[in-house]
Design a protein around this motif. Sequence first.
Motif, PDB file in Angstrom:
ATOM      1  N   ARG A 156       0.828  -1.209   0.000  1.00 45.65           N
ATOM      2  CA  ARG A 156       0.000   0.000   0.000  1.00 45.65           C
ATOM      3  C   ARG A 156       0.860   1.255   0.000  1.00 45.65           C
ATOM      4  NH1 ARG A 156      -3.104  -3.140   3.631  1.00 45.65           N
ATOM      5  NH2 ARG A 156      -2.342  -2.006   5.476  1.00 45.65           N
ATOM      6  N   MET A 157       1.957   1.203   0.705  1.00 45.76           N
ATOM      7  CA  MET A 157       2.861   2.355   0.722  1.00 45.76           C
ATOM      8  C   MET A 157       3.495   2.567  -0.654  1.00 45.76           C
ATOM      9  SD  MET A 157       4.613   1.679   4.457  1.00 45.76           S
ATOM     10  CE  MET A 157       5.619   3.164   4.455  1.00 45.76           C
ATOM     11  N   LEU A 158       3.823   1.470  -1.322  1.00 46.00           N
ATOM     12  CA  LEU A 158       4.389   1.584  -2.669  1.00 46.00           C
ATOM     13  C   LEU A 158       3.361   2.113  -3.664  1.00 46.00           C
ATOM     14  CD1 LEU A 158       6.476  -1.711  -2.709  1.00 46.00           C
ATOM     15  CD2 LEU A 158       7.395   0.596  -2.963  1.00 46.00           C
ATOM     16  N   GLU A 159       2.088   1.801  -3.446  1.00 47.88           N
ATOM     17  CA  GLU A 159       1.038   2.313  -4.326  1.00 47.88           C
ATOM     18  C   GLU A 159       0.875   3.824  -4.218  1.00 47.88           C
ATOM     19  OE1 GLU A 159      -2.385   0.129  -3.165  1.00 47.88           O
ATOM     20  OE2 GLU A 159      -1.759  -1.748  -4.157  1.00 47.88           O
ATOM     21  N   LEU A 180      11.585   0.753   0.612  1.00 53.41           N
ATOM     22  CA  LEU A 180      10.386  -0.062   0.803  1.00 53.41           C
ATOM     23  C   LEU A 180      10.492  -1.391   0.075  1.00 53.41           C
ATOM     24  CD1 LEU A 180       7.614   2.675   0.493  1.00 53.41           C
ATOM     25  CD2 LEU A 180       8.130   1.318   2.531  1.00 53.41           C
ATOM     26  N   ARG A 181      11.008  -1.369  -1.143  1.00 52.58           N
ATOM     27  CA  ARG A 181      11.133  -2.612  -1.910  1.00 52.58           C
ATOM     28  C   ARG A 181      12.097  -3.567  -1.222  1.00 52.58           C
ATOM     29  NH1 ARG A 181      13.005  -1.654  -7.631  1.00 52.58           N
ATOM     30  NH2 ARG A 181      12.479  -3.875  -7.855  1.00 52.58           N
TER      31      ARG A 181
END
Length: 380
Positions: free
Chosen positions: A222-225, A236-237
């Motif tokens: 969700r943070m990456l979105e 994050l990845r």
Amino acid sequence: MAQVEHPHESCSPDPVRDLVVTGLVDPVAHDAVVRTGSPRTAAGRPSRTVSPVIDVTPFTLPTEVIARSEQVPVVVLLGSPVDPGMSALRRSLVGRVSPARLRWILATVDADRFPRVVASFRPRSLPTVTVVAGGTGVASWTPEDALGDRGVDCPDWVEATVSTVATRLSGLPEDTVVGSPSQAGDGAGGADTGHDPDPRLRRAADLVGEGRPEAAVALYDRMLEDRPGPDERRTLRRARAAVGVLVRTKNLDRAAVFTALAVAEQELRQGPGQGSRRADHGDLSTLLRAADVLVLADRPDDAVDLLSASLTGSPAGSLSGSLSGAEAGTGAGSTSGRSAGWSAVELGRLRSRLLDLVLLLDEAAPATVRARTRLASSVF
């Protein structure tokens, strides 16, 4: 907070010895310390260019931390860049070290990328701040030390500790060249963006601590979105890749872990051409599980090598291609991934997992370079 196991039983601080224990310094170099008493002899000479803030890797630790600490105190910050507490500590220490005019150096160690470096300092918890002087850790601070009436904030503690130990060190050479602070945003040092860290990072860490890695991965997704900047996205990845290993290995019992590790060791030792049985779907699952267990064993470089060699090596033993026969996807015994026996679907799974685990390594790490070469070879 995360606990780090001691690599040996001794409890006296000795980073140089610990580097030998964890395989980061050659034993012959350590003998020089025993003979001369000088960490600089073992670690090599630190560079003439000195930056007030540096990011530490296994390659720079001996020179820019151990040997440099013969000249000035080196304040080592240990922790994960996705931990908001770690980010806050780094910002506060950067604010103190800049006006200190190289009276001390701030060195940050990314616990996600270099856990063995962190383990050599044997912290009780993370984040931890350790002052290294004369090649030895002389004092440590954790967030618990700021609690209570007698608590002391980390920057104040650092200033007091540095003032105590700096007088017995030689100081920087006259030909020292002042470099710029190492705050480039590769995620390794928790680059200071000037913004408060996303509170969801702390929530993700809590979810992992609660034994709910699946929920943490969903939160990272969700943070990456939210389309974060390149630095945050890279961090994050990498965090998602690390927690993904926990998700996949969550239900493995002790026997399954040891079995997977044995498979990994066999494959890493296997030479080219040692068998020709086609690797089937079950074998691929075993291979991927073995790579995950290598990551759990703090061997992400071996995990990446295991998978990348399987793209281009000839089928070996019970699973995949060898490591030694396909360093660049060319030469004797080397073939493309498909001719090595993988179906298109299996090859896609293998590539996807490899790209995931590569995130756990430094971009310049030898295993990363080999993986890129082998990926290209398997495609073309």
